[in-house]
Design a protein around this motif. Structure first.
Motif, short mmCIF file in Angstrom:
data_model
loop_
_atom_site.label_atom_id
_atom_site.label_comp_id
_atom_site.label_asym_id
_atom_site.label_seq_id
_atom_site.Cartn_x
_atom_site.Cartn_y
_atom_site.Cartn_z
N GLY A 122 113.68 109.43 124.80
CA GLY A 122 114.21 108.99 126.10
C GLY A 122 115.64 108.48 125.98
O GLY A 122 116.54 109.18 125.50
N THR A 123 115.85 107.21 126.35
CA THR A 123 117.20 106.64 126.27
C THR A 123 117.44 105.93 124.93
O THR A 123 118.46 105.26 124.75
CB THR A 123 117.44 105.62 127.40
N GLY A 124 116.47 106.05 124.03
CA GLY A 124 116.70 105.57 122.66
C GLY A 124 116.54 104.08 122.42
O GLY A 124 117.03 103.55 121.41
N SER A 125 115.79 103.39 123.28
CA SER A 125 115.64 101.93 123.09
C SER A 125 115.01 101.58 121.75
O SER A 125 115.34 100.57 121.14
CB SER A 125 114.75 101.31 124.16
N LEU A 126 114.06 102.43 121.32
CA LEU A 126 113.37 102.10 120.07
C LEU A 126 114.27 102.37 118.87
O LEU A 126 114.11 101.76 117.81
CB LEU A 126 112.06 102.88 119.97
N SER A 153 114.10 112.82 119.34
CA SER A 153 114.08 114.07 120.09
C SER A 153 113.35 113.83 121.40
O SER A 153 112.55 112.89 121.53
CB SER A 153 113.41 115.19 119.28
N ASP A 154 113.65 114.67 122.38
CA ASP A 154 113.02 114.54 123.70
C ASP A 154 113.11 115.89 124.39
O ASP A 154 114.07 116.65 124.20
CB ASP A 154 113.76 113.47 124.53
N ILE A 155 112.13 116.17 125.22
CA ILE A 155 112.10 117.46 125.92
C ILE A 155 113.11 117.50 127.06
O ILE A 155 113.51 118.57 127.51
CB ILE A 155 110.66 117.72 126.45
N ALA A 206 113.99 118.75 122.17
CA ALA A 206 112.89 119.50 121.55
C ALA A 206 111.56 119.09 122.15
O ALA A 206 111.38 117.93 122.53
CB ALA A 206 112.87 119.24 120.04
N ASP A 207 110.68 120.05 122.21
CA ASP A 207 109.33 119.80 122.69
C ASP A 207 108.48 119.40 121.49
O ASP A 207 108.36 120.17 120.53
CB ASP A 207 108.81 121.08 123.35
N PHE A 208 107.86 118.24 121.56
CA PHE A 208 107.11 117.74 120.41
C PHE A 208 105.93 118.63 120.04
O PHE A 208 105.52 118.67 118.87
CB PHE A 208 106.63 116.31 120.69
N SER A 209 105.39 119.37 121.01
CA SER A 209 104.19 120.18 120.71
C SER A 209 104.54 121.43 119.88
O SER A 209 103.66 122.11 119.39
CB SER A 209 103.48 120.59 122.00
N ARG A 262 105.24 107.47 134.90
CA ARG A 262 106.64 107.46 135.35
C ARG A 262 107.39 108.71 134.89
O ARG A 262 108.46 108.99 135.34
CB ARG A 262 107.35 106.21 134.84
N GLU A 263 106.82 109.42 133.93
CA GLU A 263 107.49 110.62 133.44
C GLU A 263 106.44 111.69 133.20
O GLU A 263 105.27 111.38 132.95
CB GLU A 263 108.31 110.33 132.16
N ALA A 264 106.84 112.94 133.32
CA ALA A 264 105.87 114.04 133.19
C ALA A 264 105.43 114.18 131.74
O ALA A 264 106.19 113.94 130.82
CB ALA A 264 106.55 115.31 133.65
N THR A 265 104.15 114.54 131.55
CA THR A 265 103.70 114.89 130.20
C THR A 265 103.62 116.41 130.19
O THR A 265 102.68 117.00 130.72
CB THR A 265 102.31 114.31 129.89
N GLU A 266 104.65 117.00 129.65
CA GLU A 266 104.64 118.47 129.66
C GLU A 266 105.09 119.03 128.32
O GLU A 266 105.69 118.33 127.50
CB GLU A 266 105.53 119.01 130.79
N LYS A 267 104.75 120.29 128.12
CA LYS A 267 105.18 120.96 126.89
C LYS A 267 105.61 122.37 127.26
O LYS A 267 105.27 122.90 128.33
CB LYS A 267 104.06 120.98 125.86
C1 LIG Z 1 107.96 106.68 127.99
S1 LIG Z 1 109.31 107.74 127.82
C2 LIG Z 1 110.14 107.11 126.41
C3 LIG Z 1 111.11 106.07 126.79
C4 LIG Z 1 111.98 105.63 125.65
N1 LIG Z 1 111.22 104.81 124.71
C5 LIG Z 1 113.19 104.89 126.16
O1 LIG Z 1 113.40 103.78 125.72
O2 LIG Z 1 113.89 105.40 127.03
C6 LIG Z 1 108.61 109.22 127.23
C7 LIG Z 1 109.59 110.33 126.96
O3 LIG Z 1 108.85 111.45 126.48
C8 LIG Z 1 109.53 112.62 126.89
N2 LIG Z 1 108.61 113.75 126.79
C9 LIG Z 1 107.62 114.16 127.63
N3 LIG Z 1 106.99 115.23 127.15
C10 LIG Z 1 107.58 115.55 125.97
C11 LIG Z 1 107.38 116.58 124.99
N4 LIG Z 1 106.44 117.50 125.12
N5 LIG Z 1 108.18 116.57 123.88
C12 LIG Z 1 109.16 115.64 123.72
N6 LIG Z 1 109.41 114.66 124.63
C13 LIG Z 1 108.63 114.61 125.73
C14 LIG Z 1 109.99 112.29 128.31
O4 LIG Z 1 111.08 113.12 128.67
C15 LIG Z 1 110.34 110.81 128.18
O5 LIG Z 1 111.73 110.65 127.95
#
Ligand SMILES: C[S@@+](CC[C@H](N)C(=O)[O-])C[C@H]1O[C@@H](n2cnc3c(N)ncnc32)[C@H](O)[C@@H]1O
Length: 376
Positions: free
Chosen positions: A224-228, A242-244, A288-291, A313-318
């Motif tokens: 996401g925005t890299g807070s962690l 990485s993030d989709i 990148a898509d984690f799946s 709050r955000e889509a769970t998609e692959k």
């Molecule tokens: C809860 S948010 C993470 C927020 C992050 N910790 C931050 O501080 O902004 C989950 C993230 O997972 C990403 N996501 C959803 N499906 C994904 C996938 N298949 N592969 C990689 N990232 C994915 C979303 O785009 C979203 O940015």
């Protein structure tokens, strides 16, 4: 040779209490510290513990986010007479070691209560009740050489406050915890944030549970925005994510601050790390898509810290390829547009555990949020 253990008071913030034990155990494990618990009530704002030395106690404080301050214990009682008796005995028996503190140029005694309010007059009366302490210096409330804390604990239940304190404690302040980092890394002043940015305190607690230390390689696959990554980099980790979501990673998504109409051109995860003085810890982030497996077999992370999407709050998609076998017009050289499908949470967590098993170094940690209620 027998070790001489010393007693300490750990005074915690009563926030995110559920993470206190996990954070404590992680830090103790990270530094290889020895300790003994003297407290049974781990949800109380204070613990009484023993460390073999001030050095070990200070090492713990140098990392803890849950800790407000650590004190060397002088006395602990459940009734006033017992408390004063203990304090007098402690001062008499340890006279030589304590002399320098009592003779210090300036001092301060802080009176702190939990679950009960004391007026200024009552606080002064508490300090005066210890007039047998051989303190010689002058009071300095702003910058004292020595600071003692007098604590009274009235239980955790605000609807059943006991008439007298359950615990009365006195000790010398050794150090503060690292709670200043919560303000320093606050989302309120961070350059690049989004709707799902993780709060600074929780991010720091997660980095501690991951035992991030100088030179570690840390990965967040749902960055996401890299807070962690910010908290991991603050503790010395080299960070990758990485993030989709292309728009999110390139800070082109809609601004989440009400006061902001358009995003600044230089918003990015790297800019966040630069803001906190740890730009050199930034390795990269990629779309990148984690799946879909991406990493070379030989890469090994010291920790994976992540906050996967719950689909709220955000889509769970692959990403996937949908091939229609009946489509005879399709040829191999045609441009392929991938489509997305729902990434069911059980599959996502299975992938995450498989990934951790494969790419974490031995002893490395996966720290993530786990939505029990949504996975049952
Ligand atoms: C809860 S948010 C993470 C927020 C992050 N910790 C931050 O501080 O902004 C989950 C993230 O997972 C990403 N996501 C959803 N499906 C994904 C996938 N298949 N592969 C990689 N990232 C994915 C979303 O785009 C979203 O940015």
């Amino acid at each position: 040779m027998t070790k001489l253990w010393k007693k300490y008071i750990l005074w915690f913030a009563q926030e995110h209490v559920d993470f206190r034990v996990a954070e404590f155990e992680s830090i103790v494990n990270l530094f290889g510290l020895k300790f003994r618990h003297l407290s049974q009530q781990l949800l109380n704002p204070f613990w009484l513990v023993e460390f073999p030395s001030d050095e070990q106690a200070l090492q713990y404080a140098s990392r803890s986010i849950a800790l407000r301050s650590i004190m060397e214990l002088y006395a602990h009682g459940h009734k006033m007479p017992e408390f004063h008796e203990q304090l007098k005995t402690h001062v008499q028996t340890n006279g030589q070691q304590l002399e320098a503190f009592f003779k210090a140029e300036t001092f301060k005694v802080t009176v702190e209560t939990y679950n009960k309010h004391f007026s200024q007059k009552e606080k002064v009366a508490k300090i005066e009740s210890m007039d047998y302490l051989p303190i010689e210096g002058d009071v300095n409330l702003k910058n004292p050489t020595v600071e003692w804390w007098y604590l009274e604990f009235y239980g955790l239940d605000p609807t059943a406050v006991p008439a007298t304190a359950d615990d009365i404690i006195f000790g010398r302040v050794l150090a503060q915890g690292q709670r200043h980092l919560i303000k320093e890394l606050s989302l309120k002043t961070r350059k690049f944030i989004g709707n799902t940015s993780m709060d600074a305190q929780l991010s720091l607690l997660m980095a501690n549970q991951a035992k991030v230390c100088d030179g570690d390689l840390v990965f967040d696959p749902f960055v996401g925005t890299g807070s962690l990554l910010v908290s991991a980099a603050k503790f010395g980790g080299y960070v990758l994510g990485s993030d989709i979501d292309f728009m999110m990673l390139h800070a082109r998504c809609r601004p989440s601050r009400i006061s902001q109409k358009v995003r600044d051109k230089d918003e990015s995860i790297r800019a966040n790390l630069k803001q906190y003085g740890c730009e050199q810890r930034y390795m990269d982030v990629l779309v990148a898509d984690f799946s879909n497996p991406l990493w070379h077999n030989r890469i090994s992370f010291d920790s994976i810290i992540t906050d996967p999407p719950y689909g709220i709050r955000e889509a769970t998609e692959k990403v996937e390829s949908k091939h229609n076998p009946k489509d005879v017009t399709r040829t191999a050289d045609m441009v392929h547009y991938p489509s997305t499908s729902h990434y069911a949470l059980p599959h996502l967590y299975r992938d995450l555990l498989d990934f951790a098993a494969k790419y974490l170094r031995l002893g490395g940690r996966l720290v993530c949020w786990f939505p029990f209620h949504r996975l049952q």
